[in-house]
Design an enzyme around this catalytic site. Sequence first.
Site, short mmCIF file in Angstrom:
data_model
loop_
_atom_site.label_atom_id
_atom_site.label_comp_id
_atom_site.label_asym_id
_atom_site.label_seq_id
_atom_site.Cartn_x
_atom_site.Cartn_y
_atom_site.Cartn_z
N ASP A 127 9.26 2.85 -0.10
CA ASP A 127 8.12 3.46 0.64
C ASP A 127 8.34 3.00 2.08
O ASP A 127 7.78 1.99 2.67
CB ASP A 127 6.95 3.02 0.03
CG ASP A 127 5.90 3.75 1.03
OD1 ASP A 127 5.97 4.31 2.11
OD2 ASP A 127 4.43 3.44 0.80
N TYR B 152 0.93 -1.27 0.21
CA TYR B 152 0.04 -0.03 0.04
C TYR B 152 0.75 1.39 -0.08
O TYR B 152 1.78 1.10 0.74
CB TYR B 152 -0.76 -0.01 1.27
CG TYR B 152 -1.69 1.18 1.45
CD1 TYR B 152 -2.68 1.51 0.51
CD2 TYR B 152 -1.43 2.03 2.52
CE1 TYR B 152 -3.60 2.47 0.55
CE2 TYR B 152 -2.34 3.25 2.46
CZ TYR B 152 -3.46 3.46 1.41
OH TYR B 152 -4.37 4.56 1.81
N LYS C 151 4.14 8.70 8.92
CA LYS C 151 3.58 8.14 10.46
C LYS C 151 4.69 8.52 11.57
O LYS C 151 4.44 9.74 12.04
CB LYS C 151 3.62 6.51 10.31
CG LYS C 151 2.52 6.07 9.02
CD LYS C 151 1.95 4.85 9.37
CE LYS C 151 0.82 4.64 8.57
NZ LYS C 151 0.65 4.06 7.40
C1 LIG Z 1 0.22 4.56 5.87
C2 LIG Z 1 1.05 4.32 4.60
C3 LIG Z 1 1.04 5.29 3.46
C4 LIG Z 1 -0.01 6.43 3.44
O1 LIG Z 1 0.23 7.36 4.45
P1 LIG Z 1 -1.01 8.24 4.97
O2 LIG Z 1 -0.24 9.19 5.75
O3 LIG Z 1 -2.06 7.43 5.47
O4 LIG Z 1 -1.47 8.97 3.61
C5 LIG Z 1 1.59 5.03 2.51
N1 LIG Z 1 2.55 3.79 2.65
C6 LIG Z 1 2.72 3.34 3.52
C7 LIG Z 1 3.68 1.93 3.45
C8 LIG Z 1 1.90 2.92 4.51
O5 LIG Z 1 1.83 2.19 5.40
#
Ligand SMILES: *Cc1c(COP(=O)(O)O)cnc(C)c1O
Length: 425
Positions: free
Chosen positions: A240, A145, A268
Amino acid sequence: MIINKVSEELYSKAVGYIPGGVNSPVRAFRSVGLCPHFIKSGQGSHIVDEDGNDFIDYVCSWGPLILGHANPEVLDAISRTMRDGTSFGAPTRREIDMAELISELVPSIEMVRLVSSGTEATMSAIRLARGYTGREKIVKFSGCYHGHSDGLLAKAGSGAATFSIPDSLGAPKSLVEQTIVLPYNDLEGVRECFQSMPGQIAAIIVEPIAGNMGVVKPLAGFLEGLRDICSSNGSLLIFDEVISGFRVALGGAQELYGVIPDLTCLGKIIGGGLPVGAFGGPRKIMEFLAPVGGVYQAGTLSGNPLAVSAGLATLRILKRDNPYPSLEEKSSRLTRGLAEILSRKSLKNTVNRLGSLFSVFFDMESVTNYEEAIKADKSRFNTFFAKMLDQGIYLAPSAFEAWFVSTAHSDQDIDYTLNCAERSL
Ligand SMILES: *Cc1c(COP(=O)(O)O)cnc(C)c1O
C-alpha cells in the site's frame, strides 16, 4: 492567541448538518481539543483560514500536495481539460497516458486500474488477490491504515489511536475475522502465522513505510522477508503505497528498498489534489479483473478527466524536475533542527524520517511498531500542536500522523518553523 471567530461560527453551524462538523473524522481537531480551522485558500506552502490567519502547512491535504497548493501547471491542466467536459463514463486518451506513465515510473506495475480513492484501491486489490489465489484470509499489520473498507478496519492506525476505537461498529465480525493483524516489523510472527494456516492466506497487505501510526520505517530484512514468505506460500504481497508512492522516490518504497510486490496500491499524490487512486501489477494477475476476468470492480467516475489531468500533470512535473534531492535536503534540515532543539532542552525524542515524510515522537527512544508508537507522549504533543498553531504552523492534529514537506516549502519556511518550535518547547 490567534482569532478563530469565523471558524468557530462555521463549526457550530457545521455540526448541525454534518456529523461532527467534518467529512473525515481527524479534521475535527478532537484529539487536540481545539476548534478546527476552516480553510479558505492555499498557495504554495501556505494556507489561509476564514479568519484570515496565515499558516505554513505541513499537512498538505494529508500527503497529495507534494507540489504545494495551487501549483500553476496543475491548475492549468485542470482548467484546460474542464472546458471539454468533466466526465463521460467512456474511455479517454488521457487514461492511457496516465497508465503508461505509472507503469514506467513503477516498473512492477505492468497494468493499472484507476479508481477514485486509496480506500477503493486497497479494497479492490484485496478482492483481486482473493480472486486470483482462491483464498480468503489476509494479513495486515497493526498501525497500518489501508482506508476504511470493512475488512481493513482492524487496528488501523491514527484514527483508532486518536479516538481509542479499536475497530469500527458496523464492520461484520465474519468479515473482520478474515483479517489477521500482526505487529509491524515482526517477521517471526508472520512466519508462525503462515505455518499455522497453510494454504489459506491470499495476501499480505503492508505499508512498506508506515505513515499512519506516525512514520515507522521497515527494519532491515522485513520487506524482503515478507516477499520470501509470500512467494514460498503462493500468497500475494500487496504494497500500500498510497502515501509512499511518488513521495519517497518516483518509484516509491519498492524502488528505495528494492523489494518487488505483486500488487501496488496508489493514491494521494497521483491525484495531484483531486480524487484518484490506482492499483496495479503484472498482467497475469491484473487480467483477472472484469471485463477480462471474473473479479468485478467498477466506478462511474473512475479515470475522471479532471482528476487524471491533475494527477498526470503532477507526475510529469515530478519526473521532469526530480525534486527528491531537494526535498530530502529541506526535510533533513528541519528534522535535524527539531531534534537539536529537543535534545538541548533535554526532551527525549525520536524522529523517524524518510525523505519529505517524517514524524516526531515525544519521550521515546525508538519507535518500530504501533505498540511502541502509542506510548509517545500525547499531552506534550497536544501542547506543542497548540503553540505551533498559534504561531502560524499548521501540523496534523494528532500525535500519530506524519508531517509532509512540499517542493513549495522555502528555506525561510523551515527557519521560521524551527524558531516557532524553539519557542513552543
Ligand atoms: C490515505 C491512505 C489510504 C486511504 O486513502 P483514501 O483516499 O483516504 O481513501 C489508504 N492507505 C494508506 C497507506 C493511506 O495513507
